[in-house]
Scaffold this motif. Structure first.
Motif, PDB file in Angstrom:
ATOM      1  N   VAL A   1       0.836  -1.195   0.000  1.00  0.00           N
ATOM      2  CA  VAL A   1       0.000   0.000   0.000  1.00  0.00           C
ATOM      3  C   VAL A   1       0.874   1.250   0.000  1.00  0.00           C
ATOM      4  O   VAL A   1       1.902   1.297   0.651  1.00  0.00           O
ATOM      5  N   SER A   2       0.470   2.244  -0.754  1.00  0.00           N
ATOM      6  CA  SER A   2       1.218   3.496  -0.835  1.00  0.00           C
ATOM      7  C   SER A   2       1.586   3.985   0.555  1.00  0.00           C
ATOM      8  O   SER A   2       0.750   4.184   1.410  1.00  0.00           O
TER       9      SER A   2
ATOM     10  N   SER B   1       7.271   9.353   1.563  1.00  0.00           N
ATOM     11  CA  SER B   1       6.690   9.945   0.352  1.00  0.00           C
ATOM     12  C   SER B   1       7.658   9.933  -0.816  1.00  0.00           C
ATOM     13  O   SER B   1       7.319  10.431  -1.891  1.00  0.00           O
TER      14      SER B   1
ATOM     15  N   VAL C   1      -0.026   7.199   2.082  1.00  0.00           N
ATOM     16  CA  VAL C   1      -1.365   7.095   2.632  1.00  0.00           C
ATOM     17  C   VAL C   1      -1.395   6.141   3.813  1.00  0.00           C
ATOM     18  O   VAL C   1      -2.124   6.351   4.786  1.00  0.00           O
TER      19      VAL C   1
ATOM     20  N   GLU D   1      -8.582   9.191  -0.597  1.00  0.00           N
ATOM     21  CA  GLU D   1      -7.186   8.967  -0.953  1.00  0.00           C
ATOM     22  C   GLU D   1      -6.757   7.544  -0.624  1.00  0.00           C
ATOM     23  O   GLU D   1      -6.039   6.907  -1.396  1.00  0.00           O
ATOM     24  N   GLN D   2      -7.190   7.048   0.537  1.00  0.00           N
ATOM     25  CA  GLN D   2      -6.817   5.694   0.948  1.00  0.00           C
ATOM     26  C   GLN D   2      -7.304   4.671  -0.066  1.00  0.00           C
ATOM     27  O   GLN D   2      -6.550   3.796  -0.502  1.00  0.00           O
TER      28      GLN D   2
ATOM     29  N   SER E   1      -5.372   4.880  -3.329  1.00  0.00           N
ATOM     30  CA  SER E   1      -3.990   4.433  -3.209  1.00  0.00           C
ATOM     31  C   SER E   1      -3.887   2.919  -3.191  1.00  0.00           C
ATOM     32  O   SER E   1      -3.069   2.326  -3.898  1.00  0.00           O
TER      33      SER E   1
ATOM     34  N   GLU F   1      -8.685   5.459 -12.259  1.00  0.00           N
ATOM     35  CA  GLU F   1      -8.795   5.995 -10.894  1.00  0.00           C
ATOM     36  C   GLU F   1      -9.323   7.429 -10.860  1.00  0.00           C
ATOM     37  O   GLU F   1      -9.248   8.088  -9.831  1.00  0.00           O
TER      38      GLU F   1
ATOM     39  N   GLN G   1      -4.740   1.536  -6.583  1.00  0.00           N
ATOM     40  CA  GLN G   1      -3.667   1.697  -7.556  1.00  0.00           C
ATOM     41  C   GLN G   1      -2.676   0.544  -7.476  1.00  0.00           C
ATOM     42  O   GLN G   1      -2.211   0.024  -8.495  1.00  0.00           O
ATOM     43  N   GLN G   2      -2.357   0.116  -6.255  1.00  0.00           N
ATOM     44  CA  GLN G   2      -1.425  -0.998  -6.102  1.00  0.00           C
ATOM     45  C   GLN G   2      -2.015  -2.281  -6.678  1.00  0.00           C
ATOM     46  O   GLN G   2      -1.324  -3.058  -7.344  1.00  0.00           O
TER      47      GLN G   2
END
Length: 565
Positions: free
Chosen positions: A9-10, A281, A13, A43-44, A47, A121, A50-51
């Motif tokens: 996970v990013s 980040s 976030v 955002e969570q 993110s 997204e 996206q993964q």
């Protein structure tokens, strides 16, 4: 379906997963606060999605969803119950057209939703009312909760659907831990069982930014916890690609020492600790380690950037810092101070370590550097407050760095008797700064500075957080943070009060944990600090100690540990 080991996970976030996943805090019914919480939740989702997308884990609508082609625009009803600890995602597909989403439940303040495209997204906003103009594609309608207790929701989706979407959700039933917020007894093992059942195809489990994939059905997994708060995220998915997310927190009470043979290794280990919380980040801050001013003034900007502060010698990085940079592989570094503080040879070493983008915030002196850092900070945070601290002694700026980082406010350094020209220029150019908080007594920042600040900003509010010594000042800054920013004493960061070496990199850690920075002597806890902790006995779960036993002794650590129940 999820692929084992495929999803990280990013980290940007993940660091905030629990800060914004749970219910709206008490007293935070204000629209702005709720809107900010909604944006963080959104955002969570994006993110993590996206993964999954990058690893090919998003199933296509054709292969995973209920196939029932429709010739008109039907109305589909999604109904369930939700609280602030869960998210629900419903997948639907369209060849393009106008959609309407109508909430027919009564708990409009406790539930919200958004729509985003699975592939791109892109989050879609309604064109008017609750109408959405959606291009052809596959979408998620994501439902978010805000309340402590479950509330019912019902959304009616109407539009040109390619097929009738599934309205069922997979279920997760976690039996260990039994509550979403679970505090273990003091002295508990760091190894704990997580158990329960899910009826999805698989279960994605993330503990402190470490992902794992478990089969659907009953699960029992031993996880490793660190001291303090531990974030657990469960996601399960059914055959239609609908998802249920559930968030848990396990608190392991105790103390954590972040040590090292010198200040440079301590800063590398602070960065390593932050990375374990998902605080990364892709940016790092580099500051000279044998002077305090640039690192402390830069703390709030580093916090904004979700970046650690690593210390360097003027002409070279230490091996321990190099190793941490290699482990973290940042793409960007921000150097604090001019080339007299951090030379161009350090820039060259950073490039050799794979850092592609290097920026510098310099100035003719520490005062100008603090003003230039403030110029970088305030356009993003839009704060109306600046903290004023002595540029000649470190303790007060250190105490202020946590609250300033949380508030997104600059720390402006001043002389004992006057405001330097560079700081005056910053104040004149930023009329939004209307509140000044002087940290420290008149022995470090005199009333002459107060007078100059009032002259620079007519009608400004001016407060002073003082005390008989630096230890009491730190206590009063902590109380200020509790009164004005909603901070508490559940997590604390302690640094040695008579030298700055180990404390310079602690500001982003304290801000990330919403923790006050308190000062201590090497061999004992000051009376004022003891009084504060005694008054709030039982409220503290976790204490970070910056530096080795030569900085803060084991006896002092034992004294502090007694305040953890």
């Amino acid at each position: 379906m999820f692929k084992k080991g495929s999803m990280a996970v990013s980290t940007l976030v993940a660091a905030a997963l629990f800060a914004s996943s749970f219910a709206t805090p008490a007293g935070a019914e204000d629209f702005g606060i709720k809107n900010s919480l909604f944006e963080k939740k959104k955002e969570q989702v994006l993110s993590v999605h996206q993964q999954l997308l990058e690893e090919g884990q998003i199933a296509s609508a054709a292969s995973s969803s209920v196939q029932a082609t429709v010739a008109q625009s039907p109305t589909v009803t999604f109904t369930n119950e939700i609280d602030g600890y869960n998210y629900h995602e419903y997948l639907f597909d369209t060849k393009g057209g106008t959609f309407t989403v109508v909430p027919t439940h009564s708990a409009l303040e406790e539930v919200d939703y958004f729509i985003y495209n699975v592939t791109t997204e892109e989050v879609f906003e309604p064109s008017e009312g609750e109408k959405y103009d959606l291009p052809a594609g596959t979408y998620y309608l994501t439902v978010l909760g805000y309340s402590e207790q479950p509330v019912n929701y019902q959304y009616q989706l109407s539009g040109p659907l390619t097929f009738i979407p599934d309205t069922d959700l997979p279920e997760i039933n976690v039996t260990k831990p039994m509550q979403h917020d679970h505090r273990l007894p003091k002295g508990s093992s760091s190894k704990q069982l997580v158990e329960g059942t899910s009826d999805g195809l698989e279960l994605f489990l993330q503990v402190n930014n470490k992902p794992d994939i478990l089969p659907g059905g009953p699960f029992s997994k031993q996880v490793e916890l660190h001291k303090g708060d531990n974030d657990l995220l469960f996601i399960t998915e059914n055959a239609s690609s609908n998802k249920t997310w559930s968030f848990y927190n396990m608190t392991l009470p105790g103390t954590s020492r972040i040590g090292g043979k010198d200040r440079y290794e301590v800063s590398a280990n602070v960065s390593k600790t932050l990375a374990s919380y998902g605080y990364d980040s892709g940016t790092i801050f580099i500051s000279r380690g044998d002077v305090f001013a640039d690192a402390l003034a830069g703390g709030p900007l580093a916090s904004l950037e979700t970046a650690p502060v690593m210390l360097t010698r003027t002409d070279s990085l230490t091996q321990e810092v190099k190793n941490q940079i290699l482990a973290q592989h940042p793409y960007r570094a921000v150097i604090l101070g001019g080339t007299g503080s951090v030379s161009t040879s350090v820039e060259a070493q950073l490039k050799q370590l794979g850092v592609r983008q290097i920026e510098r915030i310099g100035g003719k002196d520490r005062y100008e550097v603090s003003a230039k850092i403030a110029n970088e900070l305030v356009p993003y945070t839009e704060t109306d407050t600046a903290y004023i601290a002595s540029g000649e002694v470190f303790a007060d700026a250190l105490s202020a760095s946590s609250v300033a980082g949380i508030e997104g406010a600059p720390i402006l350094l001043v002389r004992k008797d006057y405001v330097p020209d560079s700081v005056k220029t910053f104040i004149k150019n930023n009329p939004n700064i209307k509140n000044f908080v002087i940290v420290g007594g008149t022995a470090t920042v005199t009333e002459k500075v107060s007078t100059q600040l009032k002259q620079l900003r007519s009608g400004a509010t001016l407060d002073r957080l003082a005390g008989k010594d630096r230890y009491e000042v730190a206590v009063n800054v902590a109380k200020y943070g509790m009164d004005t920013l909603g901070m508490d004493l559940s997590t604390l960061v302690f640094a040695r009060g008579d030298v700055f070496s180990d404390a310079l990199s602690g500001s982003p850690l304290a801000a990330d944990q919403w923790a006050p920075i308190l000062l201590t002597r090497t061999d004992r806890v000051e009376d004022k600090v003891n009084t504060l902790l005694t008054e709030h006995h039982g409220e503290t779960d976790h204490i970070f100690i910056l530096g080795g036993t030569g900085s803060i002794s084991t006896n002092t650590e034992s004294q502090l540990s007694k305040h953890i129940q």
